[in-house]
Design a protein around this motif. Structure first.
Motif, PDB file in Angstrom:
ATOM      1  N   LYS A  54      34.234  16.325 -22.450  1.00 15.83           N
ATOM      2  CA  LYS A  54      33.216  16.852 -21.549  1.00 15.83           C
ATOM      3  C   LYS A  54      33.571  18.260 -21.121  1.00 15.83           C
ATOM      4  N   ALA A  67      23.988   2.863 -28.347  1.00 17.18           N
ATOM      5  CA  ALA A  67      24.072   3.363 -26.973  1.00 17.18           C
ATOM      6  C   ALA A  67      23.336   2.422 -26.035  1.00 17.18           C
ATOM      7  N   MET A  97      37.490  11.297 -22.950  1.00 14.77           N
ATOM      8  CA  MET A  97      36.169  11.487 -22.390  1.00 14.77           C
ATOM      9  C   MET A  97      36.126  12.728 -21.498  1.00 14.77           C
ATOM     10  N   LEU A 104      32.213   7.264 -14.419  1.00 13.26           N
ATOM     11  CA  LEU A 104      31.069   8.170 -14.395  1.00 13.26           C
ATOM     12  C   LEU A 104      30.697   8.546 -12.982  1.00 13.26           C
ATOM     13  N   ARG A 127      19.092  10.280 -23.763  1.00 11.66           N
ATOM     14  CA  ARG A 127      19.006  10.060 -25.203  1.00 11.66           C
ATOM     15  C   ARG A 127      17.631   9.545 -25.604  1.00 11.66           C
ATOM     16  N   LEU A 158      25.275  16.741 -30.001  1.00 11.20           N
ATOM     17  CA  LEU A 158      26.716  16.751 -30.246  1.00 11.20           C
ATOM     18  C   LEU A 158      26.963  16.653 -31.748  1.00 11.20           C
ATOM     19  N   LEU A 207      29.448   6.457 -27.362  1.00 11.86           N
ATOM     20  CA  LEU A 207      28.795   7.764 -27.368  1.00 11.86           C
ATOM     21  C   LEU A 207      27.832   7.967 -26.219  1.00 11.86           C
ATOM     22  N   SER A 208      27.426   6.845 -25.593  1.00  8.05           N
ATOM     23  CA  SER A 208      26.365   6.942 -24.594  1.00  8.05           C
ATOM     24  C   SER A 208      26.736   7.883 -23.450  1.00  8.05           C
ATOM     25  N   GLN A 209      28.021   8.084 -23.249  1.00  5.39           N
ATOM     26  CA  GLN A 209      28.408   8.921 -22.120  1.00  5.39           C
ATOM     27  C   GLN A 209      28.618  10.383 -22.499  1.00  5.39           C
ATOM     28  N   LEU A 210      28.363  10.689 -23.741  1.00  5.50           N
ATOM     29  CA  LEU A 210      28.590  12.066 -24.176  1.00  5.50           C
ATOM     30  C   LEU A 210      27.329  12.702 -24.716  1.00  5.50           C
ATOM     31  N   SER A 211      27.184  13.965 -24.470  1.00  3.11           N
ATOM     32  CA  SER A 211      26.080  14.688 -25.084  1.00  3.11           C
ATOM     33  C   SER A 211      26.538  16.116 -25.319  1.00  3.11           C
ATOM     34  N   ALA A 260      22.230  13.734 -30.365  1.00  2.71           N
ATOM     35  CA  ALA A 260      22.141  14.078 -28.937  1.00  2.71           C
ATOM     36  C   ALA A 260      22.807  15.425 -28.638  1.00  2.71           C
ATOM     37  N   MET A 309      23.749  14.750 -18.020  1.00  3.73           N
ATOM     38  CA  MET A 309      23.827  14.009 -19.297  1.00  3.73           C
ATOM     39  C   MET A 309      22.428  13.920 -19.898  1.00  3.73           C
ATOM     40  N   ALA A 310      22.297  14.330 -21.119  1.00  2.00           N
ATOM     41  CA  ALA A 310      20.974  14.342 -21.744  1.00  2.00           C
ATOM     42  C   ALA A 310      20.443  12.928 -21.868  1.00  2.00           C
TER      43      ALA A 310
END
Lengths: 256, 400
Positions: free
Chosen positions: B308, B19, B304, B338, B4, B196, A173-177, B194, B1-2
């Protein structure tokens, strides 16, 4: 009605050994269908076919291979696969204890209830200690020739093992927001939070039932008796044109 | 990207800890060890999330996937095999449209059920997730959790989505609902993290075995004070404390068997033992592709990238503009994916007709197509035919 244990093992927690029986904690209530050939209603069988020619290949002639690239594969023989397979063991190795918050629920796969297999007092001591510590154990074991990782935790006070998914199965999840945008109006934020609070409740799973399953059974029964099946129109939902109004009306409704 | 960490959120939230623990030691590199997370191009479910009188259109995409062994099945000559359905009476291989669902009412007597009939059973629940109540997330016993899905909002519903996500996260509550997805009803907890929203399907109460059903309620609790105890609760607690760690090393959740199989295969490859090589002729690859069902690589996209794109409401750009603006990734870079996505800018080139793109792609050889696919990290490219590569490249979403 008592279910039967599917496996027996021994929890190894450092030098301690806690013998246990495992029971699947899931009950299958789904309606089971079979796949049929439309024309003659003959049941369908699974077969393997040659990807190039489409010809069926009998199971005895099949082999397992590791695809190294699109053009190359390495055959792994039955005996090699057996050698690479996990060793049979009754040991459930508990390597460490973690805070409950260290593992999200997306990792949880299938739950198994544990009952004592001989040493009841020790089993109960474990249950008490797990409850007080508020931790979960990380366990590894081999059951029915498959390797498992699991979380040792409690369900209604009784020890339970929940198998965990492999790292490759769970999206990180770390790559998604979530979507970004302008700051939301204060009034609407307040109303939304108010509405959530008004609809706040305790989680009571027994209040929910699978009604769809009942409808399926009804449908089958109707078809069996040759009854007409009615078609129902589905109404389309649109996002609210006026979010503010929609929230206000929702609150009014909830208060009523 | 927020970021976290900036969220005003308790550190008891599992996804945050994950995370941190997992993100820094990323096992999710673009390597053959960890095949990229792919999903079908179309969402798993489309409908509305209903909150009071607020309805917001959403799409669901899986956030977890099933176990997939690393081995393929082959015949005596090493040719790949595919799973098919065979009519047990005529012994002919069947196409999907020749197959229907049946329910056995008596021995060998079936009632057939069409997809449309099942879809009509609960029309509202099949298109709506109506949130009935909001519960404290911690109250949900882990035994109930089944599968996980992401909710991506429709472009017009972004504001409402953000509002709901933010409020639920601040109240630390999960929305509960029941809905029908792909011919099954689910109890679901909608969770916000976050910004989502995720749908965590839960098992129904009658699908979970009670401790009484396995004879557990019969255990005499008084036995814990027996002086003959092998270990007391206090002893066990001390043991648990001594074995406590703060963070999970996600390496411990890797598929060990798959790693062993890979190693053995590589050992044999080096010794040239039981290795089957196929000349990569166009015909053999095309023939293989022809037999592949709709579930195969060309229908998949990288989850992914798609999530996005969907979540941030972006258009799917054409292959041409995506290709020219993608720099080749430098080797040995971690999180190549990324960095790669950050370097790509939205193209300023005019959108070309799909036909023109395809004709350009059609002129490329399979090797050239493969190179492009590699630069764009298209999942499953090594198993794709020339045509599949063309399709996959023509539909690449933009990377932001």
């Amino acid at each position: 009605m008592s279910a039967r244990a599917i496996w027996k093992g021994v929890l190894n927690i450092s030098d301690l050994q806690v013998p246990v029986k495992l029971y699947s904690a899931l009950v299958d209530r789904s309606v089971h269908f079979r796949l049929l050939h439309r024309r003659d209603q003959a049941p369908v069988q699974q077969i393997m076919v040659n990807a190039k020619t489409g010809d069926p290949v009998p199971f005895e002639e099949t082999q397992k291979a590791y695809q190294v690239s699109n053009e190359e594969c390495v055959i792994l023989t039955h005996s090699e696969l057996e050698e690479l397979g996990p060793e049979k063991s009754r040991a459930i190795e508990v390597s460490e204890f973690l805070p409950k918050a260290s593992l999200g629920y997306r990792w949880y796969d299938r739950p198994y209830l544990l009952s004592p297999d001989g040493d009841e007092p020790l089993y109960l001591a474990l249950a008490h200690a797990l409850g007080k510590s508020q931790k979960l154990g990380l366990a590894h074991w081999v059951m029915r020739n498959k390797e498992y990782a699991g979380a040792l935790t409690l369900h209604k006070g009784y020890p339970m093992l929940i198998t965990l998914r492999y790292a490759e199965q769970v999206m990180p999840l770390s790559q998604l927001s979530g979507p970004q945008g302008e700051p939301l109006p204060e009034k609407e934020r307040l109303m939304a939070r108010q509405l959530i609070n008004m609809l706040g409740a305790k989680f009571q799973p027994e209040r929910y039932h699978d009604e769809y399953r009942d409808r399926v059974i009804e449908l089958i029964s109707k078809k069996r008796q040759g009854e007409e099946i009615e078609q129902v129109q589905v109404k389309q939902h649109k996002p609210p044109a006026d979010l503010n109004r929609a929230l206000q009306e929702s609150l009014q409704r909830a208060r009523a | 990207m927020a970021n976290r960490n900036k969220q005003a959120h308790k550190n008891t939230h599992p996804e945050h800890n994950e995370a941190v623990a997992r993100g820094s030691k990323n096992h999710w590199e673009n390597s053959e060890n960890n095949p990229r997370f792919s999903t079908l191009r179309r969402p798993f479910w489309t409908g509305s999330l209903v909150f009071g009188l607020v309805a917001l259109p959403v799409n669901l995409y899986p956030a977890v996937r099933g176990k997939q062994g690393p081995l393929t099945m082959v015949d005596k000559t090493g040719t790949r095999l595919q799973r098919r359905q065979l009519c047990s009476a005529e012994h002919t291989v069947l196409r999907p449209d020749e197959i229907v669902r049946g329910y056995e009412v008596e021995k060998d007597q079936f009632i057939t059920i069409e997809d449309t009939e099942l879809e009509a059973l609960e029309p509202e629940k099949s298109t709506e997730i109506a949130l009935q109540e909001f519960v404290a997330f911690d109250e949900i016993d882990p035994i109930y959790f089944d599968k996980s899905y992401f909710l991506a909002p429709d472009r017009k519903a972004v504001k409402a989505y953000r509002l709901l996500a933010e409020s639920m996260e601040q109240e630390n509550r999960a929305g509960i609902a029941t809905f029908v997805m792909r011919d099954r009803e689910y109890l679901v907890a909608i969770i916000s993290d976050a910004g989502l929203l995720r749908a965590e399907t839960l098992r129904f109460y009658d699908e979970v075995r009670a401790p009484e059903d396995v004879g557990l309620s019969g255990i005499d609790a008084e036995k814990t004070s027996n002086s003959n105890l092998t270990a007391t609760p206090e002893h066990l607690q001390a043991l648990i404390d001594s074995m406590s760690t703060r963070e999970l090393d996600y390496k411990k959740l890797e598929n060990q068997k798959a790693a062993r199989l890979k190693q053995k295969a590589q050992e044999k490859l080096v010794k040239n033992e039981d290795v089957i090589r196929e000349a990569p002729s166009e015909e053999s690859i095309e023939a293989e592709a022809a037999a592949i069902t709709a579930q195969e690589p060309s229908e998949f996209v990288d989850l992914m990238q798609m999530i996005k794109a969907r979540i941030h409401g972006e258009q799917m750009e054409t292959a041409e503009s995506a290709q020219t603006s993608c720099p080749k990734p430098s080797p040995g870079t971690k999180n190549r994916d990324l960095e790669h996505t950050r370097n790509v800018h939205k193209s300023e080139q005019p959108t070309e007709q799909a036909g023109q793109i395809n004709s350009r792609l059609k002129q490329m050889t399979r090797d050239e197509l493969y190179e492009k696919a590699q630069a764009l990290h298209i999942n499953g490219r090594s198993k794709m035919s020339k045509e599949q590569l063309q399709n996959a490249l023509a539909e690449q979403p933009s990377l932001h």
